[in-house]
Write a protein that holds these residues in place. Structure first.
Motif, short mmCIF file in Angstrom:
data_model
loop_
_atom_site.label_atom_id
_atom_site.label_comp_id
_atom_site.label_asym_id
_atom_site.label_seq_id
_atom_site.Cartn_x
_atom_site.Cartn_y
_atom_site.Cartn_z
N GLN A 202 0.82 -1.15 0.13
CA GLN A 202 -0.13 0.00 0.01
C GLN A 202 0.87 1.13 0.10
OE1 GLN A 202 -3.25 0.02 -0.38
NE2 GLN A 202 -4.09 -1.18 1.06
N PRO A 203 0.78 1.80 -1.02
CA PRO A 203 -0.15 2.11 -2.24
C PRO A 203 0.82 0.83 -3.27
CG PRO A 203 1.34 3.79 -2.16
CD PRO A 203 1.57 3.48 -1.01
N CYS A 204 0.04 0.59 -4.05
CA CYS A 204 0.36 -0.39 -5.05
C CYS A 204 0.10 -0.13 -6.78
CB CYS A 204 -0.68 -1.84 -4.88
SG CYS A 204 -0.39 -3.00 -5.76
N SER A 205 0.73 -0.42 -7.46
CA SER A 205 0.47 0.02 -8.89
C SER A 205 -0.32 -1.18 -9.56
CB SER A 205 2.04 0.07 -9.65
OG SER A 205 2.48 -1.39 -9.61
N VAL A 206 -1.17 -0.87 -10.59
CA VAL A 206 -1.85 -1.63 -11.25
C VAL A 206 -0.94 -2.70 -11.66
CG1 VAL A 206 -3.25 -1.78 -13.33
CG2 VAL A 206 -3.53 -0.07 -11.97
N ARG A 207 0.39 -2.38 -12.33
CA ARG A 207 1.27 -3.49 -12.67
C ARG A 207 1.47 -4.57 -11.81
NH1 ARG A 207 4.18 -3.40 -17.02
NH2 ARG A 207 4.06 -1.02 -17.43
N HIS A 208 1.87 -4.21 -10.74
CA HIS A 208 2.01 -4.99 -9.36
C HIS A 208 0.97 -6.10 -9.33
CE1 HIS A 208 4.38 -6.28 -5.75
NE2 HIS A 208 3.10 -6.64 -5.55
N LEU A 209 -0.29 -5.60 -9.05
CA LEU A 209 -1.46 -6.05 -8.80
C LEU A 209 -1.78 -7.28 -9.89
CD1 LEU A 209 -4.41 -6.51 -7.43
CD2 LEU A 209 -5.17 -4.92 -9.22
N VAL A 210 -1.50 -6.92 -11.26
CA VAL A 210 -1.87 -7.94 -12.35
C VAL A 210 -0.74 -8.74 -12.59
CG1 VAL A 210 -2.39 -8.02 -14.90
CG2 VAL A 210 -3.24 -5.98 -13.45
N SER A 211 0.47 -8.37 -12.31
CA SER A 211 1.61 -9.25 -12.62
C SER A 211 1.80 -10.26 -11.37
CB SER A 211 3.07 -8.35 -12.80
OG SER A 211 3.29 -7.72 -11.70
N GLN A 212 1.60 -9.75 -10.10
CA GLN A 212 2.12 -10.71 -9.14
C GLN A 212 0.98 -11.06 -8.03
OE1 GLN A 212 5.68 -9.27 -6.97
NE2 GLN A 212 6.17 -7.74 -8.64
N TYR A 213 -0.32 -10.46 -8.66
CA TYR A 213 -1.23 -10.97 -7.56
C TYR A 213 -2.48 -11.77 -8.17
CZ TYR A 213 -4.71 -10.85 -3.80
OH TYR A 213 -5.37 -11.42 -2.99
N LEU A 214 -3.06 -11.02 -9.15
CA LEU A 214 -4.08 -11.67 -9.99
C LEU A 214 -3.78 -12.93 -11.08
CD1 LEU A 214 -6.17 -8.35 -10.97
CD2 LEU A 214 -6.31 -9.77 -8.74
N LEU A 284 -10.65 -7.96 -7.40
CA LEU A 284 -10.21 -8.93 -6.51
C LEU A 284 -11.44 -9.85 -6.30
CD1 LEU A 284 -8.19 -6.72 -6.11
CD2 LEU A 284 -7.79 -7.58 -3.82
N ASP A 285 -12.59 -9.47 -6.44
CA ASP A 285 -13.75 -10.39 -6.20
C ASP A 285 -13.80 -11.29 -7.77
OD1 ASP A 285 -15.60 -9.37 -3.71
OD2 ASP A 285 -14.75 -7.62 -5.19
N LEU A 286 -13.42 -10.86 -8.64
CA LEU A 286 -13.69 -11.70 -10.18
C LEU A 286 -12.70 -12.48 -10.18
CD1 LEU A 286 -15.66 -11.27 -12.49
CD2 LEU A 286 -13.97 -9.64 -13.37
N ILE A 287 -11.31 -12.26 -9.94
CA ILE A 287 -10.20 -12.84 -10.33
C ILE A 287 -9.34 -13.55 -8.88
CG2 ILE A 287 -8.18 -13.13 -11.67
CD1 ILE A 287 -9.10 -10.69 -13.24
N PRO A 288 -9.26 -14.82 -9.04
CA PRO A 288 -8.53 -15.44 -7.69
C PRO A 288 -6.99 -14.90 -7.64
CG PRO A 288 -8.75 -17.20 -9.49
CD PRO A 288 -9.52 -15.94 -9.95
N PRO A 289 -6.43 -15.04 -6.40
CA PRO A 289 -5.15 -14.70 -6.34
C PRO A 289 -4.26 -15.82 -7.01
CG PRO A 289 -5.98 -15.07 -4.41
CD PRO A 289 -7.15 -15.02 -5.14
N ILE A 290 -3.16 -15.33 -7.26
CA ILE A 290 -2.07 -16.46 -7.54
C ILE A 290 -1.40 -17.22 -6.44
CG2 ILE A 290 0.37 -16.91 -8.55
CD1 ILE A 290 -0.08 -14.06 -10.32
N ARG A 291 -1.62 -18.44 -6.60
CA ARG A 291 -1.25 -19.17 -5.30
C ARG A 291 0.19 -19.60 -5.49
NH1 ARG A 291 -5.02 -24.40 -5.79
NH2 ARG A 291 -4.35 -23.98 -7.77
#
Length: 509
Positions: A202-214, A284-291
């Motif tokens: 926090q804060p987080c970039s969209v790139r970080h969210l998509v590349s490392q979390y979703l 975050l509701d739509l796409i699961p996190p990377i396990r």
């Protein structure tokens, strides 16, 4: 007390839905009243757990609403109305320095043993293909430098690695959804008792969210289509999404998505109007996190101090879709090339594995590890040899001696030193396929003597599809033929070995 139990399991494992079955029985023993029979969802069903859960849920709500009618003025939320998102994204007008530099939750000098919340950024030392160039599968031996990490492990432990999405997929996702990958945001939960994901800075970039979390290359489940339909402004796309998310449309969903392994990203590309209209709050509701993915550790600190090695089969296969299907973590690891473009660091941490080995020096161990299943046994053999523990018997199986015989030179050297007895099965080198279970039967007298007379421990690791059942069948045959046991007594003997941890398995689907 009224109760209902639903279990989500995988029938490729021996103890399919064991917890759900046991909980259901125990609640009955304690005097509870079952509203419905236990529901056993099966990941192996072509429609997934929904094949069992769908009709069960329909019956459950009928029972519950019959026993507990809704208060006056309240009604069931109708289909097509989305619940509020769990989180809200507050986009920042400027990208703060900490965000643009991608705050890392991992450190290279953690103050305590690394964990999921605080992984260690391990430098990758080598990334070597260990299968022959003409072999159908790319298998890598990857080594990490863990000096100064505080990491310790024993044979049988596993390393967990959170993978990252490919840069091309991240770019495509952002384009389809109309997101700026460099934009930063803070995440706020709508409810006070809901924590924010600990893996997101926090804060987080969209790139970080998509590349490392979703997990944008996972195969979406039915709930994904249900929520997507609620968010769609396009009548044409919404109708199709509703059809795919309905109980009647599950066969079509399987044909469209599950069987060909179509990904979240590919589905969004197929529904462009809907994708472009998705509110970021719902991501975050739509796409699961990377396990994180677990890999058996294939080395011992006694043989390779400050090093950790894993054996990785790079997952790639073809379905009816044009693009090959690729495993997220194995493909990401295979793409990393230490030394070519500067240092490569991979976040990781250790977890105790399912295999534990005897500490007494004179207890023999029989290890059956075909293919990459041999990885934990290499760690065990290195550890036992370093501690002068004898009685190491390894049954190794692969297709071809010159293509996928992992660590052949190492095994041969240990054989010369009298530290290992190696039994091999090369399945494709003769007309009749030969597997490890056949070698076990051939050496039945030795296996029985080791187990019954010398108290050996038996270990099995590898693919869960057929091999564990075939090996168990071979063992029960050995108990009958060499030990003179009846069929029921042989099964009881095997069960006793399992109960006393003298028969341990580590398998995966």
């Amino acid at each position: 007390m009224d109760f209902a139990v639903v279990g989500l399991g995988d029938s490729s494992y021996a103890k399919f839905n064991f917890v759900a079955k046991k909980l259901h029985r125990r609640l009955l023993q304690l005097g509870g009243t079952a509203l419905l029979p236990v529901c056993l969802g099966d990941e192996q069903h072509e429609l997934g757990p929904d094949a069992a859960v769908d009709p069960w849920l329909h019956d459950l709500w009928e029972k519950v609403l019959g026993l507990h009618p809704l208060p006056l003025g309240l009604s069931v939320i109708p289909p097509g109305v989305p619940l509020p998102s769990k989180f809200t994204m507050q986009f920042l007008p400027e990208s703060p320095r900490s965000c643009s530099e991608e705050q890392r939750v991992a450190r290279t000098d953690p103050p305590s043993p690394p964990s999921e919340l605080q992984p260690f950024l391990a430098p990758m030392v080598t990334n070597q293909r260990v299968t022959g160039p003409s072999h159908f599968q790319d298998v890598r031996l990857i080594e990490f430098d863990i000096a100064g990490s505080g990491i310790s492990f024993a044979a049988g432990d596993v390393v967990l690695i959170p993978p990252q999405n490919a840069a091309s997929h991240v770019q495509q996702f952002c384009q389809v959804l109309g997101l700026d990958p460099e934009q930063c945001f803070t995440l706020q939960p709508r409810e006070p008792d809901v924590p924010c994901p600990t893996r997101l800075p926090q804060p987080c970039s969209v790139r970080h969210l998509v590349s490392q979390y979703l997990d944008i290359v996972s195969v979406p489940r039915r709930s994904f289509f249900e929520l997507l339909a609620c968010l769609s402004p396009s009548e044409l796309e919404r109708d199709k999404l509703l059809e795919l998310s309905s109980a009647a449309g599950q066969e079509e969903l399987s044909q469209y998505c599950t069987r060909p392994r179509r990904t979240v990203l590919e589905v969004l590309c197929d529904f462009p109007c809907t994708a472009a209209a998705i509110p970021p709050d719902y991501l975050l509701d739509l796409i699961p996190p990377i396990r994180p993915r677990a890999f058996s550790i294939a080395s011992s600190l006694l043989a390779h101090p400050s090093r950790l090695q894993i054996l990785v089969a790079v997952v790639q296969y073809q379905t009816r879709l044009r693009e090959p299907r690729r495993g997220l973590c194995s493909s990401w690891l295979a793409s990393l090339h230490p030394g070519q473009a500067g240092p490569v660091q991979v976040p990781l941490w250790i977890r105790s594995g399912g295999l534990t080995f005897p500490e007494t020096a004179d207890t023999p161990v029989i290890m059956v590890g075909p293919g990459t299943g041999v990885a934990p046994f290499r760690a065990a053999i290195q550890e036992r040899v370093a501690q002068s523990q004898s009685g190491n018997f390894l049954f190794f199986g692969c297709r071809w001696r010159d293509q996928d015989f992992y660590w052949e030179a190492e095994w041969k050297e240990l054989e010369k030193r009298g530290c290992l007895t190696l039994i091999t099965a090369f399945s494709r080198e003769q007309k009749q396929k030969v597997y490890v279970q056949h070698r076990l039967r051939e050496l039945g007298p030795l296996v029985w003597e080791l187990l019954d007379r010398w108290g050996a421990y038996f270990y099995l690791a590898g693919n869960a599809k057929y091999m564990p059942a075939d090996v168990s069948e071979a063992l029960t045959s050995i108990f009958q033929e060499e030990g003179g046991l009846s069929g029921p007594d042989a099964a009881a003997y095997l069960a006793r070995l399992q109960r006393t941890l003298r028969f341990q398995t580590e398998t995966w689907a």
